[in-house]
Write an enzyme that holds these catalytic residues in place. Sequence first.
Site, PDB file in Angstrom:
ATOM      1  N   LYS A 194       0.824  -1.223   0.000  1.00 33.40           N
ATOM      2  CA  LYS A 194       0.000   0.000   0.000  1.00 33.40           C
ATOM      3  C   LYS A 194       0.853   1.266   0.000  1.00 33.40           C
ATOM      4  O   LYS A 194       0.584   2.183  -0.768  1.00 33.40           O
ATOM      5  CB  LYS A 194      -0.925   0.052   1.228  1.00 33.40           C
ATOM      6  CG  LYS A 194      -1.992  -1.002   1.284  1.00 33.40           C
ATOM      7  CD  LYS A 194      -2.941  -0.771   2.449  1.00 33.40           C
ATOM      8  CE  LYS A 194      -2.268  -0.730   3.800  1.00 33.40           C
ATOM      9  NZ  LYS A 194      -1.645  -2.003   4.232  1.00 33.40           N
ATOM     10  N   ARG A 198      -9.301   1.362   9.135  1.00 35.08           N
ATOM     11  CA  ARG A 198      -8.888   0.002   9.420  1.00 35.08           C
ATOM     12  C   ARG A 198      -9.933  -0.744  10.239  1.00 35.08           C
ATOM     13  O   ARG A 198      -9.726  -1.902  10.584  1.00 35.08           O
ATOM     14  CB  ARG A 198      -7.605   0.040  10.231  1.00 35.08           C
ATOM     15  CG  ARG A 198      -6.349  -0.258   9.428  1.00 35.08           C
ATOM     16  CD  ARG A 198      -5.204  -0.043  10.398  1.00 35.08           C
ATOM     17  NE  ARG A 198      -4.026  -0.790  10.096  1.00 35.08           N
ATOM     18  CZ  ARG A 198      -3.044  -0.340   9.326  1.00 35.08           C
ATOM     19  NH1 ARG A 198      -3.154   0.803   8.695  1.00 35.08           N
ATOM     20  NH2 ARG A 198      -1.970  -1.065   9.159  1.00 35.08           N
ATOM     21  N   ARG A 224      11.676  -7.196   4.912  1.00 34.93           N
ATOM     22  CA  ARG A 224      11.652  -5.764   4.624  1.00 34.93           C
ATOM     23  C   ARG A 224      12.648  -4.979   5.479  1.00 34.93           C
ATOM     24  O   ARG A 224      12.723  -5.173   6.681  1.00 34.93           O
ATOM     25  CB  ARG A 224      10.230  -5.247   4.875  1.00 34.93           C
ATOM     26  CG  ARG A 224      10.069  -3.766   4.695  1.00 34.93           C
ATOM     27  CD  ARG A 224       8.641  -3.395   4.456  1.00 34.93           C
ATOM     28  NE  ARG A 224       7.868  -3.354   5.693  1.00 34.93           N
ATOM     29  CZ  ARG A 224       6.609  -2.924   5.729  1.00 34.93           C
ATOM     30  NH1 ARG A 224       5.987  -2.560   4.623  1.00 34.93           N
ATOM     31  NH2 ARG A 224       5.961  -2.894   6.866  1.00 34.93           N
ATOM     32  N   ARG A 228      11.852  -2.368  10.612  1.00 35.63           N
ATOM     33  CA  ARG A 228      10.842  -1.657  11.387  1.00 35.63           C
ATOM     34  C   ARG A 228      10.521  -2.485  12.625  1.00 35.63           C
ATOM     35  O   ARG A 228      10.413  -3.711  12.527  1.00 35.63           O
ATOM     36  CB  ARG A 228       9.580  -1.515  10.516  1.00 35.63           C
ATOM     37  CG  ARG A 228       9.139  -0.096  10.296  1.00 35.63           C
ATOM     38  CD  ARG A 228       8.050  -0.029   9.260  1.00 35.63           C
ATOM     39  NE  ARG A 228       6.762  -0.531   9.754  1.00 35.63           N
ATOM     40  CZ  ARG A 228       5.644  -0.445   9.043  1.00 35.63           C
ATOM     41  NH1 ARG A 228       5.643   0.101   7.845  1.00 35.63           N
ATOM     42  NH2 ARG A 228       4.524  -0.915   9.536  1.00 35.63           N
ATOM     43  N   ARG A 269      -0.195  -8.486  13.574  1.00 37.22           N
ATOM     44  CA  ARG A 269      -0.759  -7.512  12.629  1.00 37.22           C
ATOM     45  C   ARG A 269      -1.653  -8.195  11.605  1.00 37.22           C
ATOM     46  O   ARG A 269      -2.694  -7.659  11.216  1.00 37.22           O
ATOM     47  CB  ARG A 269       0.372  -6.747  11.928  1.00 37.22           C
ATOM     48  CG  ARG A 269       0.975  -5.662  12.809  1.00 37.22           C
ATOM     49  CD  ARG A 269       2.343  -5.233  12.357  1.00 37.22           C
ATOM     50  NE  ARG A 269       2.347  -4.604  11.054  1.00 37.22           N
ATOM     51  CZ  ARG A 269       3.408  -4.569  10.246  1.00 37.22           C
ATOM     52  NH1 ARG A 269       4.545  -5.137  10.613  1.00 37.22           N
ATOM     53  NH2 ARG A 269       3.331  -3.976   9.091  1.00 37.22           N
TER      54      ARG A 269
END
Length: 196
Positions: free
Chosen positions: A10, A85, A124, A135, A146
């Site tokens: 996204k 969300r 990532r 992250r 998540r």
Amino acid sequence: MLLGPPGAGKGTQAQIIAGRLGVPAISTGDIFRANVSGQTELGVKAKVYMDAGDLVPDEVTVAMVKDRLAEPDAKAGFLLDGFPRTIAQAEQLRGSLEQLGQHLDRVLELVVEEDELVRRLSGRRMLVDGEWVQRDDDKPETVRRRLEVYREQTAPLSGFYEGEGLLSRIDAIGSIEEVTDRVMTALGTPGRPGDS
Ligand code: ADP
């Protein structure tokens, strides 16, 4: 609006598409991360939830987006990334947009299967001050949480916006350019000459 699970791409697509459309990309994740780095009151509050892979409470998030949407650069349009969300956020967004005399044109759901999401998120890394870092919320146990939160709280938005006739589902497996092309086709907006 871009909808889709963590790792669907996204953020990447939001930057490209907003650039093509000439509107700001409004990412609640980015706004939260900026506040965390700046150690603002909002950031300190949000970090606890983010590190656990949980959603930041609606009252914090909705007020923040409402303020952002009222800024002058969003008058002629915007692209929402990572918001709403929850169904409650979607309902409050509807109210905020009505007040602003705005409406949603389209909701694009980036579809990627869960195995691929786990692969993408765990691999990532982000470039921060010249260094590649992971992250905090891309650690395996947080990724699992998540994805669970997505399944339980966010995935129902797909049916919600389908019911409003706004939803396009986009296969988000493939190169970044391929996915962008699919999105632009769904929007009915041809790429501008000179765009790559
Ligand atoms: P991703 O889509 O990869 O999970 P984001 O950058 O969109 O990444 O979000 C990171 C975190 O920020 C989320 O896990 C959540 O804690 C918080 N967050 C972002 N957007 C929202 C939102 N709309 N409502 C509640 N929490 C949010």
